[in-house]
Structures are given as C-alpha cells and as structure tokens.
Enzyme design. Structure first.
Site, mmCIF file in Angstrom:
data_model
loop_
_atom_site.group_PDB
_atom_site.id
_atom_site.type_symbol
_atom_site.label_atom_id
_atom_site.label_comp_id
_atom_site.label_asym_id
_atom_site.label_seq_id
_atom_site.Cartn_x
_atom_site.Cartn_y
_atom_site.Cartn_z
ATOM 1 N N SER A 73 -13.737 -11.937 -1.307
ATOM 2 C CA SER A 73 -13.512 -12.107 0.130
ATOM 3 C C SER A 73 -14.678 -11.616 0.985
ATOM 4 O O SER A 73 -14.694 -11.857 2.193
ATOM 5 C CB SER A 73 -12.231 -11.379 0.546
ATOM 6 O OG SER A 73 -12.330 -10.003 0.274
ATOM 7 N N PRO A 129 0.827 -1.212 0.000
ATOM 8 C CA PRO A 129 0.000 0.000 0.000
ATOM 9 C C PRO A 129 0.857 1.255 0.000
ATOM 10 O O PRO A 129 2.063 1.199 0.261
ATOM 11 C CB PRO A 129 -0.818 -0.136 1.293
ATOM 12 C CG PRO A 129 -0.031 -1.062 2.150
ATOM 13 C CD PRO A 129 0.680 -1.995 1.231
ATOM 14 N N PRO A 130 0.248 2.428 -0.289
ATOM 15 C CA PRO A 130 1.022 3.672 -0.321
ATOM 16 C C PRO A 130 1.563 4.033 1.062
ATOM 17 O O PRO A 130 0.947 3.748 2.085
ATOM 18 C CB PRO A 130 -0.001 4.712 -0.796
ATOM 19 C CG PRO A 130 -1.104 3.936 -1.427
ATOM 20 C CD PRO A 130 -1.148 2.628 -0.704
ATOM 21 N N GLY A 131 2.728 4.662 1.060
ATOM 22 C CA GLY A 131 3.271 5.219 2.286
ATOM 23 C C GLY A 131 3.989 4.244 3.192
ATOM 24 O O GLY A 131 4.244 4.570 4.353
ATOM 25 N N LYS A 181 -5.898 -7.015 6.282
ATOM 26 C CA LYS A 181 -7.290 -7.018 6.731
ATOM 27 C C LYS A 181 -7.377 -7.084 8.254
ATOM 28 O O LYS A 181 -8.134 -6.319 8.884
ATOM 29 C CB LYS A 181 -8.042 -8.200 6.109
ATOM 30 C CG LYS A 181 -8.226 -8.107 4.602
ATOM 31 C CD LYS A 181 -8.893 -9.377 4.079
ATOM 32 C CE LYS A 181 -9.065 -9.318 2.571
ATOM 33 N NZ LYS A 181 -9.682 -10.544 2.013
ATOM 34 N N LYS A 185 8.343 2.051 0.059
ATOM 35 C CA LYS A 185 8.883 1.305 -1.079
ATOM 36 C C LYS A 185 9.954 2.126 -1.812
ATOM 37 O O LYS A 185 11.056 1.635 -2.084
ATOM 38 C CB LYS A 185 7.738 0.930 -2.036
ATOM 39 C CG LYS A 185 6.680 0.036 -1.414
ATOM 40 C CD LYS A 185 5.651 -0.414 -2.428
ATOM 41 C CE LYS A 185 4.835 0.747 -2.981
ATOM 42 N NZ LYS A 185 3.988 1.390 -1.948
#
Length: 784
Positions: A686, A362-364, A729, A367
C-alpha cells in the site's frame, strides 16, 4: 576437696569464675558434659582451671543473647568442679563438670572478658516427717514406669536411682534427666525444701507419663493401621486369585463400586462408558499404592469432573442482548448487528450447535470484553483461553497418559472449570500462536473449530470423544493474515474498526472516567474532567486505534488528583482544565492538527495499517551521483520483500516516464529510499504510490505537499490498485490533522465505513493512474 566444701561452714565471700549456659541446668551431684564456645565462657573456664578448678554454672534467662549481662543471668547456680577439658578443632571446648553445691551469687563482677561471682553456699532444708520416704519411692517408681514407656535415661542411672539414700541427691538426679525445658528445671534448682522439690518432680513425672501413654497409643494405632493395610492388600490379592480361578471379574471393592455408580450417572455415550469401566477394572487389578493405580485414579477423576451431559439453559432475548451490548460498549454498530443476527437465529432455530466467530481488529477496541457481554446475554458461563505464544500441540489436545504429570488440554480444562457443555470460549490472540518441534497448535485447533467434526473432539489424555458442538467459540486476532488459511476458513470473521475521536470521547465520558474514579478511591464530585480536557488528552497524549493508552492517561490524572486531595485537606474537588494537563501528564507527546513540517522535496506522507491499527509514515527519497556506471537503489527502514518490490516497481515506472517528468535531466543517479522508524518492520504494497511520489519529487525537484496523505499499490504501467485497511488508514490521517486524502478509485466503497462526521471533514480524491497522483501530490513548480 569437694567433700570438705560440702560439709564445711558456708563461705560468705568466696569468689569463682561464672560459666553461663543456655538451654540446660546443672544440678549438684550430677556429672555433665557441656560444649563451650563463646569467648566469655572459654575465658571463665581457663581462669577456673588455673586456680582451684572450680566454676559457677549459672543459667541464662534468654538463650538468644550472645553476650549476656548480669541481668541476663540467674542468681542461683551450681558450684562445679572441672573434671576434664578437651579442646576441639573448631575452637570450642568439651568440658566435663561435677556439681558440688547450690550457690547464690551475691555480686557479679565483669573483668578480663568474663564474669566472676561472689557467692555463698545454700544448704538444703532437711526433710521433716515420714512423708519423705513415700515421696522418694513414688519418684523412683514413676521414673521406672517412664523408662519402660520410652523415657530416655541412661542404663547406669536407672540402676543407681533405687540405691540413692539422700533425698536431695535423688531429687537432683531425677530432675537432671527429666525431658523438660531449662525454664522448668531452674525452679527445681532454686527450691531448697527437699519435700517441695520431690512433690514438684512427682507432678512433672505424672504429666510426662500421660504424654508417653498418648504417644504409645498413637504409635499402636499407626501400627494397627499399617498392619490392616497390609492385611487388606493380601486379602485383595487372594480374592483376585480366586476370581481368576473361577473365571469371574464382576466383584468390585467399595472404591470401585463408588466409581462405577458415579460413571453410570454421568450420561456418557456407551462407547465412552465401556472404556471408563475397562479402566476401572484395571484399577481393581492394580495395587492401591502403585504408580499405575494413581494414574488411573487421576484419569477417572477427570472423567467424573467433565460435564458430559450438563447443559446451561440459554436465555436468548434479542432485545435484552441489545441492551447489554449497548450498556457495555459504545459504537461498534456493525459488530453489534452481526452478533444480534447470530443470537436471533439461535433464538428461532434452538440449535445446540454453537457458532464460531473471529473478532479481528487492533488492540484495545473491545474484542475480549464484547465476548463477556455475549456470554452474559446468553446466560452462559464464560471462559477465556490465552493462546499468545502457545507453541505446543499438547496445550490444545493434552498430553498422553504415559507421560509423568500429563493432563488434558486447555479446552477440556476449561470445560471442567465451567461445569457445562455449552459455555462461551474466548480463544484470545489466536494469531499469536507459533509452531516448533513439539507440533503446530493451530492445526490442533482445526478439529475443535470445525462444526462438522467437533462433536467428536478427541483429547490425548481423555482418549474418549467429547462433544464440543454446544460450545460457542469466539477467537480474537489483531491480524487475519497471521492465521493459517485452513483455520481461517472455519471461522466467521467480524472486523472491529478503530475508534474515531468522537467515539473515544464518548467512551471516556461514559465508561473510562467513572471506572478510574472508582478504582482510585475517589468520589464523582471530587474529580471533574471536561470535554475540552478529554479532547486534549485524546489528541496530544494518545495516538492509537483503541482506548488502552487513553485509560492509562486517565488513571494518571486520577492518581495525581488523589495525591492532591490526600496532601492538602483544604482541597475537596479538582477540575481538570486543559492548561493543567502539562502538570499532570507532562509535555504533549503528539502534535494534533499540525503536520510538523512544510512541503519538502523528496518526502511524501503515506498511510499504513498494522496489527496496532492505522498510522501515517513519512517516506524519504534522496538522489546522488552514481558510484559506478550502473545506478543503484538502496532501501532502508526494515522493509519487507513486498515493500521492496513496490519501491523497485515505482523506480521502473519513473524511468519509463523520464522524458515526461523531467526531459531536461538525464536519469543517471543513485536512489536512496528510507522509511523512518527503522527498528519497526514494515511490509505490504500500500505504500507504492507514496514511494512513487517521494522519488518523483526528488527527481523533478517539485516539493511533495505535506497536507496530503495517500495509499495505493502501483504497477509497472502506472495503474493504482486498491488496498485494504482504508477505514483505519483514513482515521489515522484524520487524527494527525490531515484532511486531503488520495485513494485508489476501487476503494470508493470503503468510504461507507467511515463515520459521517469524519467523512464530512475530509477532501478525498480517487485516482486510477499514477499521473493523477503526481499531479495532486506535487507542487507545480520546483523548489528554489
């Protein structure tokens, strides 16, 4: 009348309208044409025409002033006769004036929209001695020399200069045609001593002659250079013709020899060098100023700028690399282990072939910044290429040279900027590329990211194989599913998990708070943010997988603190307490530790995973009397095809279990299933067990427990199948304050990815059948 005026006794109290002029000076004895446009000037001209056709022409000190006062006008001007006036269509007037005498305006009077002046005539001081004749001759001679060198003087004036006997009139005539500003001409008008006036003119003419000589020299030099260029062109063409007749083509110009020596020193392969020399021969046969020659020069310059054989020396030390990774990033232990494994293999094998990694998360979560740390630990250059929104294949492989403005692709451009053949390339947002009629950039990356092919990478502009095998490629993506399978197969995928609350707390304490304090000009002692305050910011003001919003909130705290210190000199330091966060950041945006509702009928809590990390959603189901004999199912909330199919699967299972779930109730009703935040697209299998729970709750009247979150795919036989993204999750549910989780039994192995402190706080139940989900998620008795 004019001749009488000049010879008569000076008037002491004569009066005439004033005509202010800008950027010019009117001299006695000179006929001059002026363009009059201001209302003040037109009124003065009209008044003079109605009386004795006389006006006083005075200079204006500042030409930018539109409505001058008496302080803006010179006191000495020229009494002039109006010879002719021509009104123009745009409202202005072209007026022809003849200067009659110098006058001094003793009194300015503004009336009826223009100035009148009380004046007296100024007589010239008669010249004394024999010097006047020498000055006259010198002025005429220098004026004629200036005309020969390009000074712009009307021919009729040139013919009359030598015939003028009056020294004062000669001085005024020459002064009028001098190429100097009005500020330099005004002193010549005010000087009544003819000798001084002529001396000043001689000095001015001498300076102008020097300028004209310099202009003439520059003009001659430019003409010589142009002539030399044409001469060289003809000689070069003749030389080519002679070479063609002799059958030889080995003779190169100085420019060609320079290009050839540089190309030979690049260390290119023989095939590439042969192609470059062929282009050089084409350049020699092309005219120097032709468009084709410019294209070839640009191409050769690009070849010379590329690092064909330049390599930076790797400084691989696994221990030092571990220190750098731990210094710049907290947590991410598995990610760091994978990277250190790669570095250890490179240290032992000393292979030039670079690995191709893909950071997915995910962002932030760090990476891109981790890629910089890898480059630093290797001692290599780092170059980031943003691929988000790229849809043109030419962005990767370059444009062909036949197009105007063509250039190489981003890979070749990056190599030029780095100056080495083995940098670290960060291909950022590789999952955000799209394709259109201009090609598919993801397909263009296949060659670059294939270790078996990228040593012969071909760019459309360079048209010569370039070795990319030494480049370490690191791609970043939020969703692996958006990357085409062929491209995904070429990369080693390393997943970046979401940060836990404890990790965010450590990151904020160690990195974010010091960084923002420094960025906002504060000192460490001026701002203190305690652990409790950071926990409140993390829990109640952010809900994300990474730390970008957390950093924004901390930046807001620093801005508010800086303002307090700047406004109140008595404030030396600020300690941010949890109670003060409402004043600094506003009301809390999220409720931590509270589900925000009690258990309700027809509402279940599911866990989802997207490119932005994990999150929880509420799924609502409502039953109503059917509108027709056939019950219908309505699905709303921007649901994707897979999610709709999961809902229909859940409905079919409930119908098959009708007698078991609610034997006293007939299954004839319309079902409306809604997932809130309808503007956000949702998809995936899901949410199957969550939909099953919500519909069953509405059908049976048993409330779904609000303290339980669940995920899993449902089948027609009621089997619960495993799903992905379990770590994100579960962490999202933990952030929301939910401690009881229902997971598919086959996802048991995924719990190992959870931090120990989170796993200890959770009550996780693993299920295989839908009945187990319903028994856990639904209360025993119907509501009410």
């Amino acid at each position: 009348m004019a001749e009488t005026r000049l010879d008569s006794t000076p008037k002491l109290d004569a009066k005439a309208p004033l005509l202010p002029v800008r950027d010019t000076v009117h001299f006695p004895g000179v006929i001059q044409t002026l363009l009059v446009g201001r209302d003040m000037s037109i009124s003065a001209l009209q008044d003079g025409m109605q009386s004795d056709r006389e006006v006083i022409v005075v200079g204006q000190r500042d030409p930018l002033v539109e409505e001058p006062t008496k302080d803006d006008l010179y006191a000495i001007g020229t009494l002039s006769e109006v010879l002719h006036v021509l009104p123009l269509p745009d409202g202005t007037m072209r007026v022809v004036l003849r200067g009659m005498a110098r006058v001094q305006v003793a009194k300015f009077q503004f009336k009826d929209g223009f100035f009148r002046g009380h004046y007296r005539i100024l007589e010239d001081i008669d010249p004394v001695g024999d010097e006047i004749d020498a000055l006259k001759r010198e002025c005429v001679t220098r004026m004629q020399e200036g005309v020969q060198m390009g000074l712009q003087v009307p021919p009729e004036v040139q013919d009359t200069l030598s015939g003028i006997q009056a020294a004062g009139h000669l001085a005024d005539m020459i002064a009028h045609h001098l190429p100097i500003s009005a500020d330099q001409k005004q002193p010549l008008l005010e000087d009544l001593d003819i000798n001084n006036r002529l001396r000043s003119i001689v000095v001015i003419l001498a300076k102008e002659l020097q300028v004209l000589e310099l202009q003439q020299s520059l003009r001659s030099q430019v003409e010589r250079e142009l002539g030399q260029t044409q001469r060289e062109y003809y000689l070069r063409e003749q030389m080519r013709a002679i070479q063609n007749e002799l059958g030889g083509d080995d003779v190169l110009s100085d420019e060609g020899e320079e290009y050839k020596s540089k190309l030979m020193a690049l260390g290119m392969s023989e095939a590439n060098l042969e192609k470059a020399l062929q282009e050089l021969k084409r350049l020699e046969r092309s005219p120097s100023s032709s468009p084709e020659g410019m294209v070839i020069r640009n191409y050769l310059d690009w070849l010379l700028a590329l690092p064909w054989s330049t390599l930076s020396e790797d400084q691989i030390d696994v221990h030092e690399a571990a220190k750098i990774l731990n210094r710049d990033h907290y947590g991410l232990e598995k990610v760091k282990d994978r990277i250190l494994d790669f570095l250890a293999v490179r240290q032992l094998s000393n292979s030039l072939r670079g690995p191709i990694l893909c950071f997915v998360g995910p962002p932030g979560v760090g990476k891109t910044s981790l890629g910089r740390s890898i480059a630093e630990s290797l001692g290599r250059k780092f170059h980031r290429i943003s691929l988000g929104g790229v849809r043109d294949e030419a962005e990767i492989r370059g444009h062909r040279r036949t197009y105007i403005g063509s250039m190489p692709g981003r890979l070749i451009q990056g190599l030029k900027q780095c100056g080495t053949r083995n940098p670290v390339f960060m291909l950022d947002e590789i999952d955000k590329m799209t394709s259109d009629l201009r090609g598919d950039p993801t397909s263009a990356l296949l060659e670059a990211l294939d270790p078996e092919q990228n040593d012969q990478f071909s760019d459309h502009y360079i048209e010569a194989p370039f070795d990319l095998s030494g480049v370490m490629f690191i791609a970043t993506a939020n969703l692996l599913e958006n990357i085409p399978p062929a491209l995904r197969d070429r990369m080693e995928v390393i997943r970046f998990p979401s940060y836990t609350e404890q990790e965010k707390l450590q990151i904020a304490t160690r990195y974010l708070v010091p960084k923002q304090i420094e960025a906002h000009g504060l000192k460490k002692k001026q701002l203190s943010v305690g652990k409790k305050s950071l926990e409140v910011i993390i829990r109640e003001y952010t809900r994300e997988a990474g730390v970008r919003n957390l950093e924004r909130e901390l930046a807001t705290v620093c801005r508010k603190t800086a303002r307090k210190i700047a406004e109140d000199p008595n404030v030396d330091a600020v300690k941010v307490e949890p109670d003060a966060l409402t004043e600094l950041l506003g009301r809390p945006r999220f409720r931590y530790g509270s589900r925000g509702r009690t258990s309700e009928v027809g509402m279940a809590t599911g866990m989802v995973y997207s490119e932005y990390g994990g999150d929880i959603i509420s799924i609502e189901a409502s039953l109503s009397e059917p509108y027709s004999d056939t019950p219908t199912v309505r699905l709303t909330g921007s649901l994707g095809d897979v999610m709709k199919e999961s809902a229909l699967t859940a409905m079919t299972y409930i119908r098959s279990q009708q007698k078991k779930l609610a034997p006293e109730r007939e299954y004839k009703f319309d079902v409306h299933l809604h997932v809130p935040e309808g503007a956000v697209p949702k998809d995936g299998p899901s949410a199957g067990v969550s939909m099953l729970t919500a519909i069953t709750s509405a059908y049976t009247g048993r409330p779904a427990r609000a303290d339980i979150a669940m995920t899993g795919e449902i089948t027609l036989r009621g089997k619960v199948l495993p799903v992905g993204g379990i770590r994100e999750k579960v962490l999202a549910a933990h952030r929301a304050g939910i401690r009881k989780i229902i997971l598919p039994a086959d996802n048991l192995r995924d719990l190992d990815d959870l931090p120990d402190n989170v796993r200890k706080q959770l009550d996780v139940t693993f299920v295989k059948e839908a009945d187990e989900v319903l028994n856990l998620a639904l209360e025993k008795q119907p509501k009410g």
